[in-house]
Design a protein around this motif. Structure first.
Motif, short mmCIF file in Angstrom:
data_model
loop_
_atom_site.label_atom_id
_atom_site.label_comp_id
_atom_site.label_asym_id
_atom_site.label_seq_id
_atom_site.Cartn_x
_atom_site.Cartn_y
_atom_site.Cartn_z
N VAL A 11 0.92 -1.11 -0.06
CA VAL A 11 -0.12 0.01 -0.08
C VAL A 11 1.05 1.40 0.04
CG1 VAL A 11 -1.92 1.19 1.18
CG2 VAL A 11 -1.76 -1.40 1.38
N GLU A 12 1.03 2.05 -1.31
CA GLU A 12 1.94 2.95 -1.20
C GLU A 12 1.52 3.78 -2.40
OE1 GLU A 12 4.28 5.15 -0.79
OE2 GLU A 12 5.75 3.67 -0.15
N ASP A 13 1.45 5.23 -1.93
CA ASP A 13 0.74 6.14 -2.74
C ASP A 13 1.95 6.91 -3.63
OD1 ASP A 13 1.64 7.38 -0.80
OD2 ASP A 13 0.93 9.39 -1.16
N ASN A 14 3.01 6.90 -3.25
CA ASN A 14 4.27 7.43 -4.05
C ASN A 14 4.79 6.63 -5.12
OD1 ASN A 14 6.84 8.35 -4.79
ND2 ASN A 14 7.28 9.24 -2.82
N PRO A 15 4.65 6.72 -6.37
CA PRO A 15 5.09 5.92 -7.44
C PRO A 15 6.49 5.48 -7.34
CG PRO A 15 4.40 7.80 -8.31
CD PRO A 15 3.93 7.98 -6.86
N ASN A 16 7.19 6.50 -6.98
CA ASN A 16 8.89 6.26 -7.06
C ASN A 16 8.99 5.21 -6.16
OD1 ASN A 16 9.00 8.32 -8.86
ND2 ASN A 16 9.42 10.04 -7.41
N ASP A 17 8.54 5.45 -4.86
CA ASP A 17 8.58 4.58 -3.68
C ASP A 17 8.23 2.99 -4.24
OD1 ASP A 17 10.09 6.22 -2.04
OD2 ASP A 17 8.48 6.17 -0.59
N ALA A 18 7.16 3.09 -4.78
CA ALA A 18 6.53 1.95 -5.28
C ALA A 18 7.49 1.23 -6.19
CB ALA A 18 5.36 1.92 -5.93
N GLU A 19 8.14 1.88 -7.15
CA GLU A 19 9.02 1.33 -8.22
C GLU A 19 10.00 0.76 -7.59
OE1 GLU A 19 9.42 4.04 -11.67
OE2 GLU A 19 11.08 2.80 -12.39
#
Lengths: 146, 636
Positions: A11-19
């Motif tokens: 569950v992560e809103d920041n796409p950079n962090d997700a990537e």
């Protein structure tokens, strides 16, 4: 049915962090069964089979939920509270993966019954390592109660 | 002879003379009576004879039986009178005898007359003439005898008058003599008596005067054996006694005077003491009133019936009233609004429970805040209070300020939170994607490109460190501290171990002779030790062996600790920069760090109420001191 089996919910809103997280998992061969949810509301819908996820078998549970705290719509801690409040998700392993090293966040997380609390390292090498270890531990080593 | 006897004699002689006079008067009177009786006797004879003559003539002229009988009776009574008479003197006796004889003769003649008359009646004329002649003679004779008797009676009367006159003369002279004599005797006796008494009295008076003048040894001369002598003797005795008692009185007076002096002295001393005490009392009263007026608290005292017994100037100023408006008045009469308020409730509580009460109250009467302390006693209530309006105002301001600060703190907190989350995420992205770029395009990037990517990533790391330190520093203010007694040796051991773990390649030597315990917040004080040790280790990296000395000792109200190293030291000219945030005395290429460590140390120490300072010299090492207040001295 195989594509529906999910080991890790991120569950992560920041796409950079997700990537970066997915990269770290992929590097260590753990990215196959990962599902990324963009906000708290989506997470709740997913777990309880509501909204966009209506009709989903709520009994199909992941081995670990990686939960960011600062989320749009519904806050990470509220998600955690809801999960712990419901009989079906009460025992779901939840690991808070957040930038916050705030004492109060840690305390509240543990109060709500989080299984682990990890501060995201800023340096990528450390970050990658931490995510990989989390994956190994919760997906491969840990045994879930269900 | 006593005066009394003399006086008695005097009186007796007077009585005697009086008796003599009475006797003389009695005799005289008796003899006069006798003489008068004799005079009367003579007169009666004269009258009788005269009467008899008259009857004789009557009879001669008219010889009747009745006249004869009348004459006889007269003659008999006259004879009886004569026979009864007595005279002492011979000449009188002779006269009486002659009267008697004449009386008898007169009888003889009358009887012849009677005889002749009888004969005449019977005899013839011739014979009657003879008889008449005879009777004429007889009558003559009778008359003669009568004349003699009368003259004799006159003689006797005269004699009795003479007698009376003689007796009167005699008695006059006798009485005169007796009176004169008695006067003479009484006068003589009185004269001598008064003379004696006068003289003695004068002597006595003189003696008394002398004695009254103070000469108690004077004695009166004693003469004779009379009352005056006895009086003088008694007087002398009295004077002697007086002298004796006077002597003892003098002694007594002397003693009394002595006692009196002692008494006076004691009295004076007592008075002095009373004066002294009074002065002390007034001094102490002054002191009390001075204390009452000098204590900055307002003060008043109420008795158990709420009457005001005392009030000091501060209270008067506070209430803006005069003392007369309080003393002797009921408190609730002065402040009726106080009834039913917190004042009455608290005062009653103090009095009924016998415990002191204190409360802050906003008085509507004067529109000011007061901090009231009321202490109950047997007599009532002592109330101290002070105007805390300014303090309340300050408190209100402080509260407002605190609220503002809290709000600011909350903002800072939110800011920190935002920093923690939002600032790190881009950094992580920069570093992460730099790393991914370098890895994925390793073949396309030459050495210089790789180096530049590394610089980007180093800066990310630095910035991350800065954010961490900043958060730590700002977070210190927000954390509440839990004070306890700290085992500083254990803390030191823990912190030192950490340093040894972090710096595995270094030769580190710790010198410590033990540390006294501290009183403070464990985590904060541990942070201080960690930071100081970390600094010491960092700045000794040029030494083969880092020698770090840690010590401490109690100094009065605080405990002083120090951390000393043999490292690079610093220039004392810049010592004021030591504790500034992000202040560094060395270049980042020499020693890494953000310059927050000592700032954190200072902040922690100051929050504990302690002091911190550093001493150093370039290349001679540095010593950092900090003090922490001992238990019970803590300012926080």
């Amino acid at each position: 049915m195989l594509e529906h089996v999910v080991d890790i919910i991120l569950v992560e809103d920041n796409p950079n962090d997700a990537e970066l997280t997915l990269d770290a998992l992929q590097t260590h061969g753990l990215a196959n069964r990962v599902k990324v949810l963009k906000d708290g509301q989506e997470a709740l819908d997913y777990f309880f089979g509501t909204g966009a996820y209506a009709g989903l078998d709520v009994c199909d549970r992941p081995k670990v939920v990686l939960l960011d705290l600062k989320l749009p719509k519904v806050d990470g801690l509220d998600v955690l509270r809801s999960l712990r409040a419901d009989e079906r998700t009460r025992t779901l392993p939840v690991v808070v993966l957040t930038s916050s090293n705030e004492h109060r966040d840690r305390i509240r997380s543990y109060d709500l019954g989080v299984n682990s609390y990890i501060v995201k390292p800023v340096e990528f090498d450390n970050f990658s390592e931490a995510v990989a270890e989390i994956g190994f531990y919760w997906v491969l080593m840990n045994k879930v109660p269900f | 002879m006593t005066i009394r006897t003399k006086l008695a004699i005097n009186i007796l002689s007077l009585v005697g003379f009086s008796l003599v006079i009475i006797l003389v008067l009695n005799i005289t009177s008796h003899r006069i009576d006798e003489s008068i009786a004799k005079g009367v006797f003579a007169d009666r004879i004269v009258i009788g004879v005269s009467d008899m003559n008259t009857i004789t003539y009557d009879y001669v002229a008219n010889p009747s039986e009745r006249a004869r009988q009348q004459w006889e009776r007269k003659h008999a009574s006259l004879g009886e009178l004569i026979n009864k008479a007595e005279f002492a003197r011979e000449d009188k006796k002779a006269i009486l005898k002659r009267i008697k004889e004449n009386h008898d003769d007169a009888g003889q003649f009358f009887r012849q007359i009677i005889e002749n008359n009888r004969k005449k009646n019977r005899a013839a004329a011739v014979a009657s003439t003879l008889l008449d002649e005879s009777n004429e003679r007889n009558v003559a004779q009778l008359r003669a005898r009568s004349q003699i008797m009368i003259s004799d009676a006159y003689v006797l009367t005269r004699a009795s008058y003479d007698e009376i006159s003689k007796v009167q003369t005699w008695s006059f002279w006798l009485i005169l003599t007796v009176i004169l004599l008695s006067m003479l005797i009484a006068g003589a006796i009185s004269y001598f008596l008064s003379r004696t008494i006068n003289i003695t009295l004068r002597t006595l008076t003189k003696g008394t005067e002398v004695i009254a003048g103070g000469d108690l040894n004077h004695r009166l001369p004693i003469k004779g054996k009379d009352e005056i002598a006895a009086l003088s003797a008694a007087f002398n005795e009295m004077t002697a006694k007086l002298a004796r008692s006077y002597a003892s009185l003098g002694q007594e007076i002397a003693e009394k005077e002595k006692a009196g002096e002692a008494l006076q002295k004691a009295h004076d001393e007592l008075e002095d003491r009373v004066t002294e005490r009074t002065r002390e009392l007034s001094r102490s009263e002054q002191r009390i009133s001075w204390i009452l007026s000098s204590i900055t608290d307002c003060y008043y005292a109420l008795d158990r019936d709420w009457w005001v017994t005392e009030i000091n100037d501060h209270a008067l100023i506070y209430f803006g009233k005069k003392r007369e408006e309080f003393l002797g008045r009921n408190w609730w009469d002065i402040f009726p609004a106080g009834l039913g308020s917190v004042f009455e409730e608290q005062y009653r509580k103090a009095l009924s429970e016998g415990t002191s009460v204190e409360f802050d109250v906003h008085s509507l009467v004067v529109d000011r805040w007061a901090e009231v302390h009321a202490y109950p006693s047997e007599n009532g209530l002592s109330v101290y209070f002070k105007d805390i309006s300014e303090r309340k105002k300050a408190e209100e301001a402080l509260k407002e300020r605190t609220t503002e600060l809290e709000a600011a703190n909350k903002e800072l907190e939110d800011f920190s939170y935002t920093v923690a989350h939002d600032l790190r995420a881009p950094l992580r992205a920069i570093d992460g994607f730099s790393a991914l770029l370098a890895r994925l395009h390793e073949k396309n990037f030459d050495g210089d490109a790789q180096r530049k990517i590394r610089i980007v990533r180093d800066n990310v790391r630095n910035m991350n460190q800065l954010i961490d330190d900043l958060l730590t520093f700002s977070g210190l203010g927000r954390r509440t501290m839990a004070f306890s007694v700290l085992d500083m040796e254990a803390l030191l051991k823990e912190a030192w171990h950490e340093q040894c773990v972090i710096n595995p390649g270094r030769q580190l030597e710790l010198r410590s002779n033990g540390l006294p315990p501290a009183f403070g917040d464990r985590a904060s004080v541990r942070q201080v030790l960690v930071n100081l040790l970390s600094n010491a280790v960092k700045f000794t990296n040029a030494r083969t062996t880092a020698v770090i000395e840690v010590g401490g000792r109690d100094e009065g109200r605080e405990t002083r600790y120090f951390v000393k190293d043999n490292g690079a030291g610093f220039d004392m000219r810049h010592h004021e920069k030591l504790f500034g945030v992000f202040q560094r005395l060395h270049g980042t290429d020499e020693y890494e760090g953000t310059g927050v460590g000592l700032a954190i140390v200072q902040r922690v120490v100051h929050r504990h109420g302690g002091r911190v300072w550093g001493e150093g010299e370039i290349d001679r090492g540095a010593t950092f001191h900090f003090t922490l207040p001992r238990k019970d001295e803590g300012s926080l």
